[in-house]
Design a protein around this motif. Sequence first.
Motif: not given
Ligand code: AMP
Length: 349
Positions: A59-61, A118-120, A143-145, A196-198, A229-233
């Motif tokens: 259910g991830r955006p 445009d980044t990975v 893979a995300p969490s 972006l994420r500690p 910058k990091s959409p997850g934030m």
């Molecule tokens: P998770 O895998 O659930 O721990 O989440 C991955 C984290 O990496 C999230 O906070 C994403 O926003 C971040 N992330 C993944 N790819 C990118 C990217 N290309 N630019 C910025 N942040 C990213």
Amino acid sequence: MKTRVLKINDVESDCSAILEAARLIQAGEVVAFPTETVYGLGANALDAAAVQKIFEAKGRPSDNPLIVHISKRQDVDRLIKELPSSAITLMERFWPGPLTMIFKKSPLIPDAVTAGLDTVAIRMPRHPVALRLIECSGVPIAAPSANRSGHTSPTMAQHVLDDLDGRIPLILDGGRCDVGLESTVLDMTAEVPTILRPGGITYEMLMQVLGEVRVDDGALKPVKKQQVKSPGMKYTHYAPHAQVVVVRGEPHQMVARINVMAEEYAKQGMKVGILATQETKAYYKEGQVLVLGSRKQPATMASNLFWVLRRFDELGVDIVLAEWIETKDEGLAIMNRILRAAAFRVIEA
Ligand code: AMP
Ligand code: MG
């Protein structure tokens, strides 16, 4: 769908389970697997339809990009456009391990993985099960969490099952994750490498190697949607079902304030949880006290955090009063997660 759980005690003797998982990945399915940070929910990173299944199961955006996991340093070359020399130094020092780096992406990476950016983001995990799974699959694994979106990240196979039972075909159970917090996300496309994420690889460790590192404002503050910058934030994250409130101050002040608050909430009939440390636990009078660890050992506190947050849920507490942890070393990652779990509610003691 029935979710199977296969226990892996040893990658050699349990290789048939890993091969089974690899076949699922090759067939475009998703599989949950252990890494040293948290459990991941993986799919073939080069297959957009497979990646889509990750978003559905969690259910991830769809605007929250995934991290691509590789098993060999050379795997990175075809996935990105350019490799800065500073990144090579970091790979030599911290890979395999809990460091994710962001690069300009190559066309091989489908948009579904990067949410159109445009980044990975790329990482080589050090958990033997994760490494073997990627190797046997023969493809990079996005893979995300492996939790339901917005919920606390899983550090045990049982946590994955609690969140995703019936939604995924297979969980590889490799025991408890030792780092216990997600990887550090470091943007290598910024002028100065920016956290972006500690996470498990700390600011201090990166500084030692690079000499100059920035920490994005979003690490400890809510970020405006346009500036992310990091959409997850931008999402509320890591949240247990209970409401979380952080109390900041000198240890004795925090304890005093938490004791007053705990008494008030208990009077209102609420079940109170206290997120304490070894140094303070003896001073609490009220509520369900869980200890993160010693303030002298932030890595241990980090590895316990998600487990403890889930434990509060199991105990059925309504509100968690959390002590502020000093934001140096792993403390920065700990407070990044606690503040999100608390939706940034902080009270000065
Ligand atoms: P998770 O895998 O659930 O721990 O989440 C991955 C984290 O990496 C999230 O906070 C994403 O926003 C971040 N992330 C993944 N790819 C990118 C990217 N290309 N630019 C910025 N942040 C990213
Ligand atoms: Mg996550």
